[in-house]
Scaffold this motif. Structure first.
Motif, PDB file in Angstrom:
ATOM      1  N   LEU A  14       0.810  -1.223   0.000  1.00 49.95           N
ATOM      2  CA  LEU A  14       0.000   0.000   0.000  1.00 49.95           C
ATOM      3  C   LEU A  14       0.839   1.267   0.000  1.00 49.95           C
ATOM      4  CD1 LEU A  14      -3.102  -0.756   2.244  1.00 49.95           C
ATOM      5  CD2 LEU A  14      -3.023  -0.320  -0.224  1.00 49.95           C
ATOM      6  N   ILE A  15       1.826   1.333   0.870  1.00 49.07           N
ATOM      7  CA  ILE A  15       2.630   2.559   0.920  1.00 49.07           C
ATOM      8  C   ILE A  15       3.478   2.732  -0.340  1.00 49.07           C
ATOM      9  CG2 ILE A  15       2.735   2.832   3.435  1.00 49.07           C
ATOM     10  CD1 ILE A  15       5.668   1.744   3.165  1.00 49.07           C
ATOM     11  N   LYS A  16       3.755   1.629  -1.002  1.00 49.11           N
ATOM     12  CA  LYS A  16       4.521   1.748  -2.253  1.00 49.11           C
ATOM     13  C   LYS A  16       3.620   2.265  -3.371  1.00 49.11           C
ATOM     14  CE  LYS A  16       8.143  -1.601  -1.205  1.00 49.11           C
ATOM     15  NZ  LYS A  16       8.627  -2.983  -1.348  1.00 49.11           N
ATOM     16  N   MET A  17       2.354   1.923  -3.324  1.00 49.25           N
ATOM     17  CA  MET A  17       1.447   2.352  -4.389  1.00 49.25           C
ATOM     18  C   MET A  17       0.958   3.787  -4.206  1.00 49.25           C
ATOM     19  SD  MET A  17      -0.722  -1.019  -5.378  1.00 49.25           S
ATOM     20  CE  MET A  17      -1.221  -1.436  -3.723  1.00 49.25           C
ATOM     21  N   SER A  18       0.974   4.288  -2.971  1.00 49.55           N
ATOM     22  CA  SER A  18       0.504   5.665  -2.759  1.00 49.55           C
ATOM     23  C   SER A  18       1.643   6.658  -2.901  1.00 49.55           C
ATOM     24  CB  SER A  18      -0.101   5.788  -1.362  1.00 49.55           C
ATOM     25  OG  SER A  18       0.913   5.539  -0.407  1.00 49.55           O
ATOM     26  N   GLY A  19       2.868   6.159  -3.010  1.00 49.72           N
ATOM     27  CA  GLY A  19       4.014   7.058  -3.096  1.00 49.72           C
ATOM     28  C   GLY A  19       4.543   7.473  -1.733  1.00 49.72           C
ATOM     29  N   GLU A  20       3.997   6.880  -0.669  1.00 45.62           N
ATOM     30  CA  GLU A  20       4.445   7.288   0.669  1.00 45.62           C
ATOM     31  C   GLU A  20       5.721   6.580   1.126  1.00 45.62           C
ATOM     32  OE1 GLU A  20       0.819   7.394   3.589  1.00 45.62           O
ATOM     33  OE2 GLU A  20       0.266   6.372   1.724  1.00 45.62           O
ATOM     34  N   ALA A  21       6.037   5.449   0.524  1.00 43.95           N
ATOM     35  CA  ALA A  21       7.211   4.685   0.957  1.00 43.95           C
ATOM     36  C   ALA A  21       8.447   5.564   0.807  1.00 43.95           C
ATOM     37  CB  ALA A  21       7.352   3.421   0.120  1.00 43.95           C
ATOM     38  N   LYS A  22       9.278   5.581   1.841  1.00 43.17           N
ATOM     39  CA  LYS A  22      10.452   6.460   1.799  1.00 43.17           C
ATOM     40  C   LYS A  22      11.707   5.673   1.419  1.00 43.17           C
ATOM     41  CE  LYS A  22       8.792  10.552   3.115  1.00 43.17           C
ATOM     42  NZ  LYS A  22       7.534  10.359   2.348  1.00 43.17           N
ATOM     43  N   TYR A  23      12.142   5.885   0.204  1.00 40.68           N
ATOM     44  CA  TYR A  23      13.418   5.356  -0.252  1.00 40.68           C
ATOM     45  C   TYR A  23      14.481   6.362   0.176  1.00 40.68           C
ATOM     46  CZ  TYR A  23      10.367   2.363  -2.993  1.00 40.68           C
ATOM     47  OH  TYR A  23       9.399   1.458  -3.367  1.00 40.68           O
ATOM     48  N   VAL A  24      15.737   5.992   0.077  1.00 40.71           N
ATOM     49  CA  VAL A  24      16.760   6.861   0.679  1.00 40.71           C
ATOM     50  C   VAL A  24      16.765   8.260   0.063  1.00 40.71           C
ATOM     51  CG1 VAL A  24      18.618   5.862  -0.752  1.00 40.71           C
ATOM     52  CG2 VAL A  24      19.191   7.060   1.338  1.00 40.71           C
ATOM     53  N   SER A  25      16.545   8.341  -1.247  1.00 42.97           N
ATOM     54  CA  SER A  25      16.597   9.675  -1.858  1.00 42.97           C
ATOM     55  C   SER A  25      15.423  10.543  -1.416  1.00 42.97           C
ATOM     56  CB  SER A  25      16.629   9.560  -3.389  1.00 42.97           C
ATOM     57  OG  SER A  25      15.487   8.864  -3.824  1.00 42.97           O
ATOM     58  N   ASP A  26      14.401   9.937  -0.819  1.00 45.19           N
ATOM     59  CA  ASP A  26      13.229  10.703  -0.382  1.00 45.19           C
ATOM     60  C   ASP A  26      13.400  11.268   1.024  1.00 45.19           C
ATOM     61  OD1 ASP A  26      12.233   9.674  -2.752  1.00 45.19           O
ATOM     62  OD2 ASP A  26      11.156   8.044  -1.751  1.00 45.19           O
ATOM     63  N   ILE A  27      14.446  10.838   1.702  1.00 51.56           N
ATOM     64  CA  ILE A  27      14.619  11.249   3.089  1.00 51.56           C
ATOM     65  C   ILE A  27      15.290  12.620   3.140  1.00 51.56           C
ATOM     66  CG2 ILE A  27      15.762  10.692   5.282  1.00 51.56           C
ATOM     67  CD1 ILE A  27      15.601   7.714   4.391  1.00 51.56           C
ATOM     68  N   LYS A  28      14.708  13.523   3.919  1.00 46.17           N
ATOM     69  CA  LYS A  28      15.310  14.853   4.071  1.00 46.17           C
ATOM     70  C   LYS A  28      15.583  15.079   5.550  1.00 46.17           C
ATOM     71  CE  LYS A  28      12.969  16.650   0.067  1.00 46.17           C
ATOM     72  NZ  LYS A  28      11.758  17.278  -0.432  1.00 46.17           N
ATOM     73  N   ILE A  29      16.733  15.648   5.829  1.00 43.29           N
ATOM     74  CA  ILE A  29      17.073  15.969   7.214  1.00 43.29           C
ATOM     75  C   ILE A  29      17.434  17.447   7.234  1.00 43.29           C
ATOM     76  CG2 ILE A  29      18.616  15.452   9.153  1.00 43.29           C
ATOM     77  CD1 ILE A  29      19.074  12.675   7.984  1.00 43.29           C
ATOM     78  N   ASP A  30      16.964  18.175   8.242  1.00 48.83           N
ATOM     79  CA  ASP A  30      17.264  19.619   8.315  1.00 48.83           C
ATOM     80  C   ASP A  30      18.757  19.886   8.247  1.00 48.83           C
ATOM     81  OD1 ASP A  30      14.763  20.585   8.343  1.00 48.83           O
ATOM     82  OD2 ASP A  30      14.595  20.747  10.541  1.00 48.83           O
ATOM     83  N   GLY A  31      19.125  20.858   7.445  1.00 50.07           N
ATOM     84  CA  GLY A  31      20.530  21.253   7.376  1.00 50.07           C
ATOM     85  C   GLY A  31      21.386  20.290   6.580  1.00 50.07           C
ATOM     86  N   MET A  32      20.722  19.414   5.818  1.00 47.40           N
ATOM     87  CA  MET A  32      21.427  18.365   5.075  1.00 47.40           C
ATOM     88  C   MET A  32      22.290  18.927   3.935  1.00 47.40           C
ATOM     89  SD  MET A  32      19.181  15.497   3.210  1.00 47.40           S
ATOM     90  CE  MET A  32      18.582  16.476   1.851  1.00 47.40           C
ATOM     91  N   LEU A  33      23.477  18.389   3.797  1.00 45.42           N
ATOM     92  CA  LEU A  33      24.366  18.755   2.691  1.00 45.42           C
ATOM     93  C   LEU A  33      24.357  17.608   1.665  1.00 45.42           C
ATOM     94  CD1 LEU A  33      27.453  19.994   4.757  1.00 45.42           C
ATOM     95  CD2 LEU A  33      25.483  21.338   3.973  1.00 45.42           C
ATOM     96  N   TYR A  34      24.836  17.927   0.460  1.00 46.31           N
ATOM     97  CA  TYR A  34      24.945  16.906  -0.574  1.00 46.31           C
ATOM     98  C   TYR A  34      26.404  16.582  -0.834  1.00 46.31           C
ATOM     99  CZ  TYR A  34      20.075  17.905  -1.492  1.00 46.31           C
ATOM    100  OH  TYR A  34      18.727  18.072  -1.347  1.00 46.31           O
ATOM    101  N   ALA A  35      26.648  15.333  -1.226  1.00 47.97           N
ATOM    102  CA  ALA A  35      28.018  14.937  -1.565  1.00 47.97           C
ATOM    103  C   ALA A  35      28.057  14.418  -2.991  1.00 47.97           C
ATOM    104  CB  ALA A  35      28.479  13.837  -0.613  1.00 47.97           C
ATOM    105  N   LYS A  36      29.174  14.674  -3.633  1.00 51.56           N
ATOM    106  CA  LYS A  36      29.397  14.103  -4.962  1.00 51.56           C
ATOM    107  C   LYS A  36      30.844  13.614  -5.020  1.00 51.56           C
ATOM    108  CE  LYS A  36      28.266  15.079  -9.762  1.00 51.56           C
ATOM    109  NZ  LYS A  36      27.714  13.742  -9.983  1.00 51.56           N
TER     110      LYS A  36
END
Ligand code: FES
Ligand code: FES
Lengths: 696, 157
Positions: A14-36
């Motif tokens: 169910l959560i996968k079909m509604s788009g609610e499932a949180k994969y890693v790229s969907d996770i946001k944390i305050d003050g988060m930086l990006y790495a490349k």
């Protein structure tokens, strides 16, 4: 009591079909930086000098100088660095991370980093052996000496990319000294142990959690440990949340793939036209670092007689290191390469001896009590005869193969027989993993399953709950199984090698029975179980003697194709499968594994082309690297046998890999039948067919 | 930078952004509609599919500027509809969801297909979903699910 195989709704759909499932790229944390990642642009070189641009405030460079521990990714050997130091060994090898808030600025910084290399001639040939294994059974020397005829053939297989639709990713944060990593991973404790090692941290300073995983297929077995180590080093220095997500091209260029393999087979034929002896010599390309390649090689070697019993064999092989991207785990783990060679070779032997291939194959089909390739024993009933008959009946194999052989109408049907050893090879389970599982019952009588097994789509969240609910005779929703978090769950081992249901599920079932005995309503109870190897299983790791696996799953795949006489394009017409996975814990889930596994295996056999030219992967996005689409798939029919394995939960054995390993030989044999030329290489592309039609 | 106004999941919104920004990033980062997935970033896998004026489009190759005045529906918006409910039932019953990463895109593609062809044949379903990659299921269970939804949801599309 109801039949456990009866399907229930998957608990996470169910959560996968509604788009609610949180994969890693969907996770946001305050003050988060990006790495490349900054990567090597050479296949082999000495790094002479790195010139950095002015790094703006709030942006960071992390490299090997920031590593507190020893600079390697803890997998098996201490060979692969987390960040390259003085040398680089493959195109795309990570050198540093650039980290900050704005992805555009990061890209800018990266484009202004100058790395001066002194190039060294790279090695792309199979000459540098890092691992060599060799074993025998019976007396193959004698068989070859007395042979009336010796038949030889060479087979080769290409790269295969896992192509999980969700690219690799990891996010981390730090609290005091404690580093937490959340990732798209198969093996939380592999990641944790690698991070402990790179940080020289204490056990309780590293926590690893699983995000919803968007497919893995082995590709998220050991690779994520590298990303986790890099992030952990960065977290310790920068002390802010950081996210590292690969784009598709980066993922395809630098992450582990299925090892290309070259397999030389020889058969000694005696004067009664029998296969008296067999030798196999295998070379796999490990890429720049060994990683899991040795384990992949051993699984390949052990599969060298496939579903057959040959009394006298000699098997050997090497992992060669080359200056190319490291190869690694992929569903099947060495077996798909070997089973392709075995299934083709036995067919080619029959053609050479002018024998009926089916009769020849049946003559050597393994039976209960036979010695395995490593002189162990097939202890449990083997019901392949019934399975083969079932598969032939479902697909009308006999009529079709006769018709297509006689008529030469570019239609073909192929059948593969195979087995897959369930769980770790040899004593891995007992000596290295020592799986521990726990169940916790709370005062509200809810039962939580505490294991490190990851649901990556294969449905273990559902099947594990079913096992517990069924034994305790409680509703499914009274059982809780959250995504693993190493702070909460014991190390029940990695989610690999078709071990999860059979081994971990087996322990969960035992723990549940314990809980049932101790059950008191309204009382909190914790029970645990640790893996014990059955006494009768003996394995000599150095000489490859004994029971390489505690149990085997078996399968038959039949694939029908049409080949265009003009373009040599192959189209799939139908796919039929029969499997012995002991007992399905959930029939629909196994059917899903069956459908997905075989299409991945068949794709490997005829469609999926990945090449490496001078150390650079040429097929690095989904436009170039073609996997099957809805347009390529064919109707599939799968039949599951009931053949319960005494030590598996409800009799279940491994299933996840079994469904892939027979796909390539089945489709290759079908194409061979359609074009009446010997196929010795996969993928069987239109170009290869054209070459066979001209010269084959 | 430009002001761009469009309808997003039935709400009129306005945003000041570069018109060349990828719609996918705007949906995920600015509006937190993270059910829209990035699988390839080059318009080939369908994981990022959304409906723009009822038609399926891969949002990773849509520049924000082009959606001015249009109506966008993401999986989050679509999941509130009766048609999603019917599809959801069928996907569950057929076992069409494994890792789930392709699933939002598959559902959007199914909706788009059924909108134009409420009773597709197997072949038409295959064509309708051919822009969406799935590495887990082998597709057959998804094809069956769409077929069964089209029966069960008769009249909805
Ligand atoms: S991410 Fe847009 S099509 Fe793949
Ligand atoms: S369910 Fe995993 S990609 Fe489709």
């Amino acid at each position: 009591m109801k039949d456990i195989s009866k399907s229930v709704r998957k608990v996470d759909s169910l959560i996968k079909m509604s788009g609610e499932a949180k994969y890693v790229s969907d996770i946001k944390i305050d003050g988060m930086l990006y790495a490349k990642t900054v990567r090597s642009s050479k296949s082999k070189a000495i790094i002479k000098k790195i010139t950095l641009p002015v790094i703006p405030e709030g942006y960071h460079i992390i490299d090997h100088t920031d590593i507190p521990g020893k600079n390697f990714v803890k997998i098996i050997f201490e060979d692969m660095p987390v960040f390259a130091e003085k040398t680089v060994s493959y195109y795309g090898e990570p050198i540093m991370l650039v980290i900050g808030e704005d992805k555009n600025i990061i890209t800018d910084i990266i484009s202004n980093i100058e790395i001066e290399y002194e190039e060294v001639t790279p090695l792309f040939e199979n000459t540098n052996s890092a691992i060599n294994y060799h074993f025998t059974k019976g007396d193959s020397n004698k068989a070859f000496k007395n042979a009336k005829k010796i038949i030889k053939d060479d087979y080769d297989t290409g790269y295969q990319e896992q192509l999980y639709i969700e690219p690799q990713g990891m996010i981390g944060y730090i609290e005091g000294e404690k580093v937490t990593l959340i990732g798209s991973i198969q093996c939380p404790y592999y990641v944790k142990n690698a991070v402990i090692s790179i940080l020289e941290a204490e056990e309780d300073q590293v926590r690893v959690k699983q995000a919803v995983v968007g497919g893995a297929f082995g590709g998220k077995e050991e690779f994520p440990s590298l990303m986790a180590c890099q992030l952990a080093v960065a977290l310790r220095k920068i002390k802010k949340p950081i996210k590292l997500i690969y784009e598709r091209e980066e993922d395809m260029e630098v992450t582990t793939k299925r090892h290309p393999a070259w397999i030389h087979m020889e058969a000694a034929i005696n004067d009664k036209n029998e296969i008296d002896g067999l030798t196999a010599k295998v070379a796999i390309d490990g890429g720049a670092y060994i990683g899991l390649s040795g384990v992949v090689l051993s699984r390949a070697l052990i599969a060298s007689t496939g579903a057959y019993t040959i009394d006298n064999i000699e098997v050997g092989g090497d992992v060669f290191l080359t200056n190319t991207v490291p190869n690694g785990a992929f569903r099947g783990f060495g077996a798909p390469q070997m089973l392709f060679a075995v299934e083709m070779f036995i067919q080619h032997i029959a053609l050479e001896l002018e024998l009926d291939p089916l009769e020849l194959r049946l003559k050597y089909l393994a039976k209960q009590g036979d010695a395995t390739s490593t002189r162990g024993k097939f202890r449990d009933p083997i019901i392949m005869n019934d399975m083969i008959n079932k598969g032939m009946e479902m697909s009308d194999y006999k009529n079709k193969v006769k018709k297509y052989t006689e008529q030469g109408i570019y239609k073909g049907i192929g059948m593969s027989w195979f087995l897959h050893g369930c769980g770790f090879t040899g004593s891995g389970e007992a000596n290295h993993i020592k799986a521990l599982v726990k169940l916790q019952k709370d005062i509200d009588d809810k039962v939580t399953i505490l294991i490190a097994a990851v649901d990556m789509g294969q449905g273990v969240q559902t099947t594990m709950k079913k096992i517990v609910a069924q034994i305790l005779d409680i509703p499914l929703d009274q059982v809780i199984y959250n995504k693993p978090d190493t702070d909460l769950v014991p190390d029940s081992g990695p989610t690999v090698a078709s071990r999860t249901i059979m081994v971990v599920g087996g322990l969960v079932a035992r723990a549940t029975k314990q809980l049932k005995e101790k059950w008191v309503d309204g009382e909190a109870i914790i029970v645990s179980e640790r893996y014990k190897q059955p006494e009768y299983i003996k394995w000599d790791e150095d000489n490859f003697i004994g029971d390489a696996y505690p149990a085997y799953s078996w399968g038959v795949n039949i694939v029908e194709v049409e080949v265009s006489p003009i373009t040599y394009q192959v189209s799939l017409v139908g796919i039929w499968s029969v499997y012995d996975v002991g007992k399905a814990i959930d029939e629909r889930i196994i059917m899903g594994q069956a459908d997905g596994g075989i299409l991945q295996g068949v794709g490997y056999g005829y469609l999926e082309v990945m090449k490496n030219v001078n150390g650079k992967i040429q097929h690095k996005n989904v436009t170039d690297y073609i996997i099957p689409t809805t347009g390529d798939t064919a109707p599939m029919e799968t039949f599951l046998m009931d053949n319960p394995y005494p030590l598996g939960p409800y009799g279940a054995k491994g299933a996840g890999e079994l469904t892939l390993v027979g796909g390539a030989p089945a489709v290759a044999l079908a194409i061979e039948n359609a074009i009446n030329k010997k196929v010795k290489s996969i993928p069987v592309t239109p170009e290869y067919i054209m070459e066979l039609m001209k010269n084959g | 930078m430009a002001k761009i106004k469009f309808t997003l999941n039935n709400k009129v919104v306005e945003i000041e952004e570069s018109p060349t920004a990828r719609l996918l990033d705007i949906l995920r980062d600015k509006y937190d509609f993270v059910g829209v997935k990035e699988g390839c970033g080059e318009g080939e896998c369908g994981a990022c599919a959304v409906l723009i004026n009822d038609k399926i489009v891969n949002s990773c190759i849509v520049p924000l500027g082009t959606v001015e005045g249009k109506s966008i529906v993401t999986i989050e918006g679509f999941s509130k509809t009766k048609r999603h409910e019917v599809l959801r039932e069928s996907f569950e019953e057929e076992g069409a969801v494994q890792c789930g990463f392709c699933t939002p895109g598959m559902l959007i593609a199914s909706e788009s297909l059924l909108n134009t062809n409420p009773h597709p044949t197997d072949e038409e379903i295959k064509i309708g979903l051919s822009g969406n990659l799935c590495r887990c299921t082998g597709y057959n269970m998804i094809i069956k699910a769409v077929k069964s939804a089209s029966k069960k949801g008769d009249g909805l599309w």
